[in-house]
Enzyme design. Sequence first.
Site, short mmCIF file in Angstrom:
data_model
loop_
_atom_site.label_atom_id
_atom_site.label_comp_id
_atom_site.label_asym_id
_atom_site.label_seq_id
_atom_site.Cartn_x
_atom_site.Cartn_y
_atom_site.Cartn_z
N VAL A 97 0.81 -1.16 0.00
CA VAL A 97 -0.02 0.02 0.00
C VAL A 97 0.98 1.19 -0.10
CG1 VAL A 97 -1.94 -1.02 1.15
CG2 VAL A 97 -0.33 -0.06 2.59
N GLU A 98 0.18 2.36 -0.39
CA GLU A 98 0.96 3.75 -0.21
C GLU A 98 2.15 3.90 -1.20
OE1 GLU A 98 1.38 5.83 3.58
OE2 GLU A 98 -0.57 4.98 4.28
#
Length: 756
Positions: A437-438
């Site tokens: 993620v991110e």
Amino acid sequence: MSSFRRDFITKPIFSWARGVLPVMSDTEREALEAGDVWWDADLFTGNPDWSKLLSHAPATLTEQEKAFLNGPVDELCAMLDDWKINWEWRDLPGEAWDFIKRKKFFGIIIPKEYGGLGFSPYAHSEVVRKLSSRSLTAAVTVMVPNSLGPGELLMRFGTREQQERWLPRLADGRDIPCFGLTSPEAGSDAASMIDTGVICQGNFEGREVLGLRLNWHKRYITLGPVATLLGLAFKAYDPDHLVGTEGELGITVALIPTDLPGVSIGRRHLPAMQVFQNGPNWGKDVFIPMDYIIGGQTRLGQGWKMLMTALAAGRGISLPSLSAAGAAYAARTSGAYARIREQFGIAIGKFEGIEEPLARIAATAYLLDAARRLTCAALNQGHHPAVISGIMKLQATERMRIAIDDAMDIHGGKAVIDGPQNYLGNLYRSVPVGITVEGANILTRNLIVFGQGAIRAHPYLLQEMNALGEADPARGLDAFDRAFWQHVGHSVVTLFRAWGRSWSGGIFAPAPEAGAASRFYRQLSRYSSAFALCADMALLTLGGALKRKEMLSARFGDILSELYLLSAALKRWEDEGRQAADFAALEWCMASGFRTIENRFAEILANLPNRLIGLILAFLIQPLGARVLGPSDRVVHECAQLVLEPSAARDRLTPDLSQVDDDGGVARLEKAFLLVTGTDAIAKRMHAARIHDWQEAVKRGVITEAEGNQIAAAREAVAKVIEVDDFAPEALSPIFKKPADVHQFFGEIGETRAAS
Ligand SMILES: Cc1cc2nc3c(=O)[nH]c(=O)nc-3n(C[C@H](O)[C@H](O)[C@H](O)COP(=O)(O)OP(=O)(O)OC[C@H]3O[C@@H](n4cnc5c(N)ncnc54)[C@H](O)[C@@H]3O)c2cc1C
């Protein structure tokens, strides 16, 4: 003279560079310009000013923040049973959800004037850190509304009216936010989304207003299944020119109450057996008025810039905090387990084979927390260092992965067998979530850290690029002339500096007076100048093509990352008053980091497409090749000892983790560890007398009766730790006997498909 230089020397270079400068898309430019630079810019100069780093005030907590950590955060931890959350309830218990909302865990970063807690980035980080050492589901649930999402975007870009309307509702949990960026077809390349918002007139709550008709399909959205307020990224279009002459307005972010007609909140994904709320959602012809765009109509098309700006800070807090906690947790539990678990008649922590991974975990815990604190200190002071945030996200999650793998290996079967007593298995399963993620790590390492760093943190490159992109050629030439010649001067100085420092082994490189650590500063000064030189040469010979040379870019990114992380470790050492006991951890970090730096230089020099430049650079900065071997056996041994005995050093290395005394796996382990280490002297006497049975030892006068009882208590505590769970066979037999049962239980198992 200067106009002669400009007109006869700079001008041809300017004209040539304007012709070859790769065209930068708006989204690339906005990503590059997001946030600001900080210590990364110093590292890029090739001559970092250590006094600047050391005079930077460390991050601290206010009394109110401390009270929150020792009050509501501890109370919440006590409500959480990770096994039940994951395997029985598949969600946080209802009382935890209520408590989270009531105590304003969703409003940690929302200012007090809007009903939030108004805490600093460091306090936010500390909350995430403590929670994640108890339950990842709780940590992720709390972390998401406080990082990139509606709250952060409203605070930065919302109109006063929007802030007054939404922030109080987000702060006290009346609204639960989520943020929808990722769609099935657009993952890492999120800007390629095909979700649309078309400007039109529409009916909203009985009024005819100008607004947007939205169609989207998002997936993987954390908190999506329970969200009441969706922050949505989409591309805005104005085909009828209702707001201007442009037809395509670009990425825009808006707030979508999830009860609007046309919004479908899908079901739940199950990410790596983690049960934080996550799922797809989509909208069909959902109409919103213009004032639902975050920041109002004037922010149409500015969404990407807004997202990148928010990411520049958020990425430096959530996952780095969770990862730093993961490494500290691995260090505390693995050290304790290695101390109490005996094989071949001795504690396994005494075997060199175990010391090696144990030292790696301990040093990683030291390094990650150092970098987390330094980054939070910068964020506390209002910086939004985009490159450093990227480094932190990438390096913290990667190093947590290594630390958790090591912890699993040290625990052997104990960590493999799942059940309520297994305190590592769930953390191990969750690792790929943080990696993905991110900004997934491969992308971040290969494209972002150096790709963004070279332009943002370089002392002159951005000025030169801006000058080249200037619409007025005369103004552009003037600006380019100034930046270019400063750059040339800087490069010449850097070349001699890097050469001198490399050939002298860095012994004359600048360093503050830092006792035994001074030599580490000198090496970092040396590597920083070599980095600046090589980066300049790579940019000069490859230009825009460096973007496609991902393997080279990744290696530069690794060096920049090491320079940042190792600076942070030195700063920690200083801020904590040069703790002699922790020196082994610092030494480990330095030796390991220097090895990585040297190896990456060697790989860069061997692979630079311009071979002549590669050879010249090798002659200047690495005439004898990569020569650092990494931590010595002595350092590894000393570093492992830090977590094998109860001590202030162990507590400094693993501070403020959740410690709930609930007879769970961690509580049992800590108790056994203290009993075993507390009876060490007695056990040694028995060992010397070659007696294992404590009653026999009492009978033969080797130990007293009271000592015998202490040994018995320690052995009982150890036995409770090395126990693993087992289950009734029927509990593990297939839950569903035939396919029809599966359907009855789940309904149709859906697939989140890409739009065709
Ligand atoms: C549990 C979970 C929670 C999430 N929560 C949210 C959320 O709340 N909101 C939201 O909007 N999104 C969310 N996401 C989405 C997340 O941000 C994406 O998964 C991520 O951006 C990667 O996209 P992808 O999974 O489609 O992988 P892909 O984009 O398909 O990438 C696959 C691989 O290719 C690599 N790659 C891609 N491009 C390059 C390149 N140029 N160079 C080198 N490597 C490259 C990637 O690093 C990755 O390793 C979540 C995802 C998960 C799994």
